[in-house]
Design a protein around this motif. Structure first.
Motif, mmCIF file in Angstrom:
data_model
loop_
_atom_site.group_PDB
_atom_site.id
_atom_site.type_symbol
_atom_site.label_atom_id
_atom_site.label_comp_id
_atom_site.label_asym_id
_atom_site.label_seq_id
_atom_site.Cartn_x
_atom_site.Cartn_y
_atom_site.Cartn_z
ATOM 1 N N ALA A 66 0.826 -1.206 0.000
ATOM 2 C CA ALA A 66 0.000 0.000 0.000
ATOM 3 C C ALA A 66 0.864 1.261 0.000
ATOM 4 O O ALA A 66 0.544 2.248 -0.678
ATOM 5 N N LEU A 67 1.958 1.225 0.744
ATOM 6 C CA LEU A 67 2.848 2.395 0.814
ATOM 7 C C LEU A 67 3.430 2.734 -0.552
ATOM 8 O O LEU A 67 3.390 3.890 -0.993
ATOM 9 N N THR A 68 3.989 1.753 -1.210
ATOM 10 C CA THR A 68 4.614 2.015 -2.504
ATOM 11 C C THR A 68 3.586 2.445 -3.538
ATOM 12 O O THR A 68 3.865 3.302 -4.391
ATOM 13 N N ALA A 69 2.385 1.884 -3.456
ATOM 14 C CA ALA A 69 1.342 2.241 -4.422
ATOM 15 C C ALA A 69 0.840 3.662 -4.190
ATOM 16 O O ALA A 69 0.596 4.410 -5.149
ATOM 17 N N GLN A 70 0.675 4.049 -2.933
ATOM 18 C CA GLN A 70 0.069 5.345 -2.632
ATOM 19 C C GLN A 70 1.055 6.502 -2.702
ATOM 20 O O GLN A 70 0.679 7.613 -3.080
ATOM 21 N N THR A 71 2.306 6.277 -2.338
ATOM 22 C CA THR A 71 3.284 7.379 -2.378
ATOM 23 C C THR A 71 3.924 7.522 -3.753
ATOM 24 O O THR A 71 4.333 8.617 -4.131
ATOM 25 N N GLY A 72 4.028 6.411 -4.481
ATOM 26 C CA GLY A 72 4.698 6.465 -5.774
ATOM 27 C C GLY A 72 6.189 6.684 -5.653
ATOM 28 O O GLY A 72 6.857 7.008 -6.635
ATOM 29 N N THR A 102 11.465 7.300 0.998
ATOM 30 C CA THR A 102 10.222 7.476 1.738
ATOM 31 C C THR A 102 10.519 7.463 3.230
ATOM 32 O O THR A 102 11.210 6.564 3.721
ATOM 33 N N VAL A 103 10.006 8.443 3.955
ATOM 34 C CA VAL A 103 10.169 8.530 5.411
ATOM 35 C C VAL A 103 8.851 8.152 6.070
ATOM 36 O O VAL A 103 7.796 8.704 5.734
ATOM 37 N N VAL A 104 8.912 7.211 7.000
ATOM 38 C CA VAL A 104 7.726 6.710 7.690
ATOM 39 C C VAL A 104 7.865 6.996 9.184
ATOM 40 O O VAL A 104 8.895 6.669 9.787
ATOM 41 N N LEU A 105 6.840 7.597 9.757
ATOM 42 C CA LEU A 105 6.789 7.758 11.206
ATOM 43 C C LEU A 105 5.993 6.592 11.785
ATOM 44 O O LEU A 105 4.801 6.447 11.500
ATOM 45 N N ALA A 124 10.184 15.736 6.773
ATOM 46 C CA ALA A 124 8.920 15.324 7.383
ATOM 47 C C ALA A 124 8.497 13.954 6.852
ATOM 48 O O ALA A 124 8.921 13.527 5.762
ATOM 49 N N PRO A 125 7.650 13.256 7.595
ATOM 50 C CA PRO A 125 7.193 11.936 7.134
ATOM 51 C C PRO A 125 6.376 12.019 5.848
ATOM 52 O O PRO A 125 5.601 12.950 5.637
ATOM 53 N N ASP A 126 6.580 11.011 5.007
ATOM 54 C CA ASP A 126 5.723 10.825 3.839
ATOM 55 C C ASP A 126 4.538 9.930 4.181
ATOM 56 O O ASP A 126 3.568 9.865 3.421
ATOM 57 N N ALA A 127 4.646 9.233 5.316
ATOM 58 C CA ALA A 127 3.574 8.327 5.734
ATOM 59 C C ALA A 127 3.663 8.109 7.237
ATOM 60 O O ALA A 127 4.727 8.283 7.851
ATOM 61 N N PHE A 128 2.522 7.744 7.823
ATOM 62 C CA PHE A 128 2.439 7.385 9.233
ATOM 63 C C PHE A 128 1.920 5.952 9.309
ATOM 64 O O PHE A 128 0.963 5.597 8.616
ATOM 65 N N LEU A 131 -2.509 2.934 8.124
ATOM 66 C CA LEU A 131 -1.493 3.559 7.291
ATOM 67 C C LEU A 131 -2.042 4.862 6.741
ATOM 68 O O LEU A 131 -3.077 4.873 6.070
ATOM 69 N N VAL A 132 -1.347 5.957 7.030
ATOM 70 C CA VAL A 132 -1.740 7.273 6.526
ATOM 71 C C VAL A 132 -0.617 7.778 5.646
ATOM 72 O O VAL A 132 0.517 7.953 6.103
ATOM 73 N N THR A 133 -0.911 7.992 4.370
ATOM 74 C CA THR A 133 0.096 8.505 3.448
ATOM 75 C C THR A 133 -0.263 9.930 3.045
ATOM 76 O O THR A 133 -1.432 10.325 3.047
ATOM 77 N N LEU A 134 0.755 10.692 2.714
ATOM 78 C CA LEU A 134 0.582 12.098 2.342
ATOM 79 C C LEU A 134 0.899 12.262 0.868
ATOM 80 O O LEU A 134 1.977 11.853 0.406
#
Length: 641
Positions: free
Chosen positions: A507-513, A519-522, A581-585, A636-639
């Motif tokens: 999901a992370l790779t798909a949503q952030t591209g 990619t920085v994850v908190l 800053a995080p790209d995802a939480f 998972l929260v992505t920005l």
């Protein structure tokens, strides 16, 4: 050649173990039994190698010296492979799984598998603070083999210990007679596997330290040259070798480098004092052989050992800078945090002096023999002098660490027990051989005594080595109860939340591209970073954090974000963040909030870490630029930037 043999033995052994469906170690004694069989086979190789060295016929092809060498390399590496590989045969994880300290070590290997560049294991845009040497080599090996870092950890750890053991054997064989070299290497390796193996990257240095100290003493203390006025005549190969060892140690493990450098420094001072003393005695009119001996001042005899010490330090510095230069340059632009450092830990073991020689056990007996030998032979054996200085350095370091507690820190002396054990084990091996020889001569040299001494040594060795799985029992059990990167628990029980990491990654790779390495994850579930090479916004605890990352400042920032009232305020605060800053939480879900379980340093308390929970209201992520996905217990929260 020894390294190639060790790699071959480890590879064949681990591949063979992996081809059978073994029961879990913590629920069956099958792998324990086969471990003992492997140890016996290794002992046969070692004993055969010693016998060939002592009684081999150079005219016979099967008993030539190189056959004994190969047998000794095979025996030592077989011991390491069977003792560690067989108990772990049914799991892909190494000792301690991906728990506690092994979590950040696996994260480090994953980082350097993804990229050969010297990056911090957690934080983006920072060079590493922890020495990258062992992890960089392992990362390159994993990359070449096409393995994930977490999956390569176990075979690489076992292989590196086996390689270190045979390399130490080669070094010992250049310093002492070959049969003694095999025996002392076997003793040191057994103690190191039992008590240092969970921290594989440090055990490499632990195994090499005893012969390296003997090498260093040979480089620095050269009384024959000093009294002859030829203080720089020879020994420069030992100087270079000692410098290289210290440089490699600095590139692998900071604490053991510091202790080794401390011991070598004591050697330098002792050799300078002894050289000056010998010159004063040689210059006495009643003892002087020449007029030059009388005229030569004592202080000049002390100069060559100190010059050698400086050269050793210079060589070590050049090698160490390969790993340390990036963080040193970065430190010129940043201010390291003064709180929550890796030195803020004082368990009970760090508040006491360790005396393994006073224990009623096999290891205690070996250490006691070693202590007796060190004292008896201190004036006549250069080996005893070198190992004795190493033991003294350990106790002095421990006392300094205890004293440092008054200043609010420690020197992590509790981690020095494996070093003390291998030094005393090496001395114990020498003490047993020399003691047995003395008894043999004292009782009239009976024909069967030598065989009896060998029998005692073999029985004692096997009795200790078959207990190693018991000693490592908690670490082995954790390797079976932790969930690996494939979402599997090796004991066949239901996996933990780690089983959802693969879906989180997808999901992370798909949503952030973005690629993982950009990619920085908190997240507080930092084991996620052990399996996938994302960067983290915050480390597991301050003790594993890069001092340039400002752990305390980041923790305060996270708490501040959680108290904001709107998505817009959160987005503005993240845009103004002094760090990337995080790209995802990656949160844990609660009723009406998302939570992170963070840590803070509470030294001098023991435990030294206190956990606390930070809750983010779900409304903070109502902005359409945030995408929220529920995966198992995670949110998972992505920005979208």
């Amino acid at each position: 050649m020894a390294t190639l043999v060790a790699i071959a033995v480890t590879t064949v052994g681990l591949v063979a173990f992996s081809m059978v469906q073994w029961p879990a170690f913590n629920s069956s004694n099958v792998t324990r039994a086969l471990t003992t069989v492997g140890q016996v086979v290794a002992a046969v190789f070692v004993v055969a190698a010693i016998a060939l060295v002592r009684h081999g016929d150079r005219g016979n092809w099967f008993t030539r010296p190189w056959v004994a060498k190969v047998l000794s390399w095979v025996g030592i590496s077989t011991f390491v492979t069977c003792t560690l590989g067989m108990p772990l045969a049914a799991t892909k994880l190494y000792l301690f799984g991906v728990s506690v300290d092994q979590e950040f070590r696996t994260e480090y290997l994953t980082r350097l598998t993804d990229s050969a560049a010297l990056h911090d294991m957690t934080y983006a845009d920072l060079p590493p603070f922890y020495p990258a040497g062992w992890f960089w080599i392992g990362g390159r090996v994993a990359n070449v083999l096409g393995m994930d870092g977490w999956e390569a950890f176990k075979p690489y750890a076992i292989g590196s210990i086996a390689v270190a053991a045979v390399v130490s054997l080669v070094l010992w064989s250049k310093l002492i007679r070959a049969d003694w070299a095999i025996a002392v290497t076997a003793a040191v390796t057994a103690l190191a596997v039992a008590y240092a193996a969970p921290e594989a990257y440090s055990s490499v240095i632990v195994i090499l330290l005893p012969p390296a100290l003997v090498l260093a003493w040979g480089a620095l203390h050269r009384p024959a040259e000093a009294t002859a006025g030829r203080g720089t005549a020879g020994g420069w190969g030992a100087v270079v070798g000692t410098g290289l060892f210290l440089g490699v140690a600095a590139s692998f493990y900071t604490l053991y480098f510091a202790v080794a450098a401390f011991a070598v420094g004591l050697m330098g001072l002792a050799s300078a004092w002894l050289a000056g003393r010998e010159q004063r005695l040689a210059g006495h009119p009643r003892r002087a052989r020449t007029a030059e001996s009388v005229a030569r001042p004592a202080w000049r005899a002390a100069v060559p050992p100190l010059v050698r010490l400086v050269v050793i330090a210079a060589i070590a510095a050049v090698v160490a800078l390969i790993v340390w230069l990036p963080i040193l340059l970065k430190a010129l632009d940043g201010v390291p945090t003064r709180s929550g450092s890796a030195f803020h830990y004082l368990p009970e073991g760090g508040a006491e002096l360790a005396f393994p020689m006073a224990e009623f056990s096999l290891r205690g007996a070996l250490c006691l023999v070693g202590l007796i030998w060190l004292v008896v032979r201190a004036a006549s054996s250069r080996r005893a002098q070198a190992l004795g200085i190493g033991v003294v350095a350990i106790y002095l370091w421990t006392l300094l660490s205890m004293t440092a507690t008054a200043a609010g820190t420690t020197l992590l002396s509790f981690r020095l027990e494996p070093v003390l054990l291998v030094l005393l084990a090496a001395a114990g091996a020498f003490g047993f051989v020399e003691g047995a020889r003395a008894i043999y001569q004292a009782i009239g040299e009976p024909s069967r005594f030598r065989l009896a001494a060998v029998a005692v040594a073999v029985v004692g060795a096997l009795a200790f080595t078959q207990q190693i799985p018991h000693i490592l029992g908690p670490e082995i059990t954790t390797a079976y109860t932790d969930t690996d990167g494939d979402g599997v628990r090796a004991d066949q029980r239901p996996p933990s939340a780690v089983a959802h990491y693969r879906a989180v990654d997808a999901a992370l790779t798909a949503q952030t591209g973005r690629p993982r390495s950009d990619t920085v994850v908190l997240t507080a579930d930092t084991s996620f970073l052990s399996f996938y090479p994302y960067y983290g916004f915050q480390a597991l605890t301050s003790h594993y954090a890069n001092p340039l990352a400002d752990f305390a400042g980041r923790a305060a920032t996270i708490e501040g974000w959680s108290k904001l009232k709107s998505s817009g305020a959160l987005l503005d605060a993240m845009a103004a963040c002094p760090w990337r800053a995080p790209d995802a939480f990656l949160f844990r879900r609660a009723d009406d909030a998302y939570t992170l379980r963070l840590a803070k340093d509470v030294y001098p308390n023991d435990p030294n870490v206190e956990r606390y929970t930070v809750s983010f209201p779900k409304e903070l992520f109502a902005d359409p630029r945030f995408t929220t996905t529920d995966i198992g217990p995670f949110a998972l929260v992505t920005l979208r930037r």
